[in-house]
Design an enzyme around this catalytic site. Sequence first.
Site, PDB file in Angstrom:
ATOM      1  N   GLY A  29      24.885 -38.012  21.672  1.00 41.83           N
ATOM      2  CA  GLY A  29      25.257 -37.592  23.018  1.00 41.83           C
ATOM      3  C   GLY A  29      24.212 -37.911  24.073  1.00 41.83           C
ATOM      4  O   GLY A  29      23.296 -38.680  23.835  1.00 41.83           O
ATOM      5  N   GLY A  34      23.473 -47.881  26.932  1.00 42.08           N
ATOM      6  CA  GLY A  34      23.257 -48.382  25.572  1.00 42.08           C
ATOM      7  C   GLY A  34      24.383 -47.927  24.651  1.00 42.08           C
ATOM      8  O   GLY A  34      25.001 -48.743  23.955  1.00 42.08           O
ATOM      9  N   HIS A  35      24.679 -46.623  24.679  1.00 46.61           N
ATOM     10  CA  HIS A  35      25.785 -46.107  23.877  1.00 46.61           C
ATOM     11  C   HIS A  35      27.106 -46.768  24.290  1.00 46.61           C
ATOM     12  O   HIS A  35      27.916 -47.143  23.445  1.00 46.61           O
ATOM     13  CB  HIS A  35      25.954 -44.593  24.091  1.00 46.61           C
ATOM     14  CG  HIS A  35      24.782 -43.756  23.688  1.00 46.61           C
ATOM     15  ND1 HIS A  35      23.991 -43.102  24.597  1.00 46.61           N
ATOM     16  CD2 HIS A  35      24.276 -43.456  22.463  1.00 46.61           C
ATOM     17  CE1 HIS A  35      23.057 -42.417  23.957  1.00 46.61           C
ATOM     18  NE2 HIS A  35      23.186 -42.616  22.664  1.00 46.61           N
ATOM     19  N   GLN A  59      17.892 -34.530  10.881  1.00 45.09           N
ATOM     20  CA  GLN A  59      17.042 -35.706  11.110  1.00 45.09           C
ATOM     21  C   GLN A  59      15.842 -35.400  12.003  1.00 45.09           C
ATOM     22  O   GLN A  59      15.067 -36.289  12.327  1.00 45.09           O
ATOM     23  CB  GLN A  59      17.864 -36.869  11.647  1.00 45.09           C
ATOM     24  CG  GLN A  59      18.351 -36.725  13.081  1.00 45.09           C
ATOM     25  CD  GLN A  59      19.299 -37.844  13.448  1.00 45.09           C
ATOM     26  OE1 GLN A  59      20.418 -37.936  12.947  1.00 45.09           O
ATOM     27  NE2 GLN A  59      18.857 -38.741  14.333  1.00 45.09           N
ATOM     28  N   GLY A 145      22.837 -49.517  17.294  1.00 43.23           N
ATOM     29  CA  GLY A 145      22.022 -50.262  18.257  1.00 43.23           C
ATOM     30  C   GLY A 145      20.765 -50.847  17.619  1.00 43.23           C
ATOM     31  O   GLY A 145      20.115 -50.201  16.798  1.00 43.23           O
ATOM     32  N   LYS A 147      18.144 -51.071  19.157  1.00 39.97           N
ATOM     33  CA  LYS A 147      17.075 -50.201  19.661  1.00 39.97           C
ATOM     34  C   LYS A 147      16.431 -49.416  18.514  1.00 39.97           C
ATOM     35  O   LYS A 147      15.212 -49.239  18.480  1.00 39.97           O
ATOM     36  CB  LYS A 147      17.690 -49.255  20.706  1.00 39.97           C
ATOM     37  CG  LYS A 147      17.007 -47.940  20.938  1.00 39.97           C
ATOM     38  CD  LYS A 147      15.856 -48.113  21.857  1.00 39.97           C
ATOM     39  CE  LYS A 147      15.223 -46.826  22.324  1.00 39.97           C
ATOM     40  NZ  LYS A 147      15.186 -45.742  21.383  1.00 39.97           N
ATOM     41  N   ASP A 148      17.268 -48.913  17.583  1.00 41.19           N
ATOM     42  CA  ASP A 148      16.746 -48.197  16.419  1.00 41.19           C
ATOM     43  C   ASP A 148      16.840 -49.141  15.216  1.00 41.19           C
ATOM     44  O   ASP A 148      17.711 -49.010  14.357  1.00 41.19           O
ATOM     45  CB  ASP A 148      17.563 -46.922  16.192  1.00 41.19           C
ATOM     46  CG  ASP A 148      17.485 -46.006  17.400  1.00 41.19           C
ATOM     47  OD1 ASP A 148      16.484 -45.307  17.539  1.00 41.19           O
ATOM     48  OD2 ASP A 148      18.415 -46.032  18.234  1.00 41.19           O
ATOM     49  N   MET A 182      16.887 -48.313  27.132  1.00 38.20           N
ATOM     50  CA  MET A 182      17.565 -47.057  27.487  1.00 38.20           C
ATOM     51  C   MET A 182      17.524 -46.107  26.303  1.00 38.20           C
ATOM     52  O   MET A 182      17.662 -46.520  25.150  1.00 38.20           O
ATOM     53  CB  MET A 182      19.006 -47.337  27.873  1.00 38.20           C
ATOM     54  CG  MET A 182      19.103 -48.030  29.196  1.00 38.20           C
ATOM     55  SD  MET A 182      20.793 -48.016  29.792  1.00 38.20           S
ATOM     56  CE  MET A 182      20.556 -48.870  31.339  1.00 38.20           C
ATOM     57  N   ARG A 185      16.051 -39.896  25.444  1.00 36.68           N
ATOM     58  CA  ARG A 185      14.732 -39.258  25.597  1.00 36.68           C
ATOM     59  C   ARG A 185      14.016 -39.701  26.874  1.00 36.68           C
ATOM     60  O   ARG A 185      13.048 -39.054  27.270  1.00 36.68           O
ATOM     61  CB  ARG A 185      13.858 -39.533  24.379  1.00 36.68           C
ATOM     62  CG  ARG A 185      14.299 -38.755  23.144  1.00 36.68           C
ATOM     63  CD  ARG A 185      13.281 -38.838  22.018  1.00 36.68           C
ATOM     64  NE  ARG A 185      13.570 -37.887  20.951  1.00 36.68           N
ATOM     65  CZ  ARG A 185      14.227 -38.182  19.816  1.00 36.68           C
ATOM     66  NH1 ARG A 185      14.678 -39.400  19.612  1.00 36.68           N
ATOM     67  NH2 ARG A 185      14.442 -37.252  18.905  1.00 36.68           N
TER      68      ARG A 185
END
Length: 278
Positions: A29, A34-35, A59, A145, A147-148, A182, A185
């Site tokens: 959420g 990005g999402h 996590q 993504g 990103k991770d 993005m 956080r």
Amino acid sequence: MKVFRHISQIREVRLQNDNCSWGLVPTMGFLHEGHLSLVRRAKSENDRTGVSIFVNPTQFGANEDLSSYPRDLEKDLALLEKEGVDLVWTPEPDDVYPPGYRTYVTVDELTDGLEGASRPGHFRGVCTVVTKIYNVFQPHRAYFGQKDAQQAAVISKMTKDLDFNIEVIVCPTVREPDGLAMSSRNSYLSPDQRKVASTIYKSLSAAKELYDNGERNAETLKNIVKEIISGESSLRLDYISTAVYDSLEEREHLNGKTLMSIASYLGKVRLIDNIIIG
Ligand code: AMP
């Protein structure tokens, strides 16, 4: 768009649309572009798109930001509705982990380094929740993504090893105009910190430029990153890594597709990013 809390409600809609292809986007959420890029990709490749919104407690480490993690369900649902998402699962922690819950999924080796080393137990939580979300939606394709990057590698491996009949699709990192990846956080950052945060991607880009100009020594690439990061006194490096893209094995001499990844602290905010070189 149908939004449900309970697993049985999601299953019912999924079964009613059993002759359709389903794309799934798992999220925690506080959605951003990005999402939404994953949602758009899922929409373009499937008849139906499902999204989960769940800040997954398993996590997060004991000293991490579970309770302060940003949440805005109303805004998230408005964004997803606008994108034409079909089905959204918004469970509460007890729906996913009822009292007496005892089963976890772990992936060996790939989770030893990087985020796995800095955040013990993190990937056990990620793999467990993704397995559960897979089982609830039973998608044909699942979108994650870049990103991770380690998460994408770990989930790809888990999906293959556990014979899930699901295609994992890893989508490019969406960035702010100044290069900052993005992230939900980023909302923790003060305006001054937000400016400094763009240094992270600048340092990775500088290393990639060195590589593109012929440098193959990992230490030299890491040094340029360290030098640029140390130019900002408020940024503290957690790790910098150069690893083989799929296996995440560290390499000192680079050849082939390499993942250069970084984790750093800006005040108390932990930011990760990566760049693919080679
Ligand atoms: P999160 O809500 O942070 O768990 O992220 C949900 C999904 O969105 C994960 O697969 C992330 O890798 C992906 N994601 C997060 N930020 C970005 C971004 N800037 N660009 C592309 N994908 C992203």
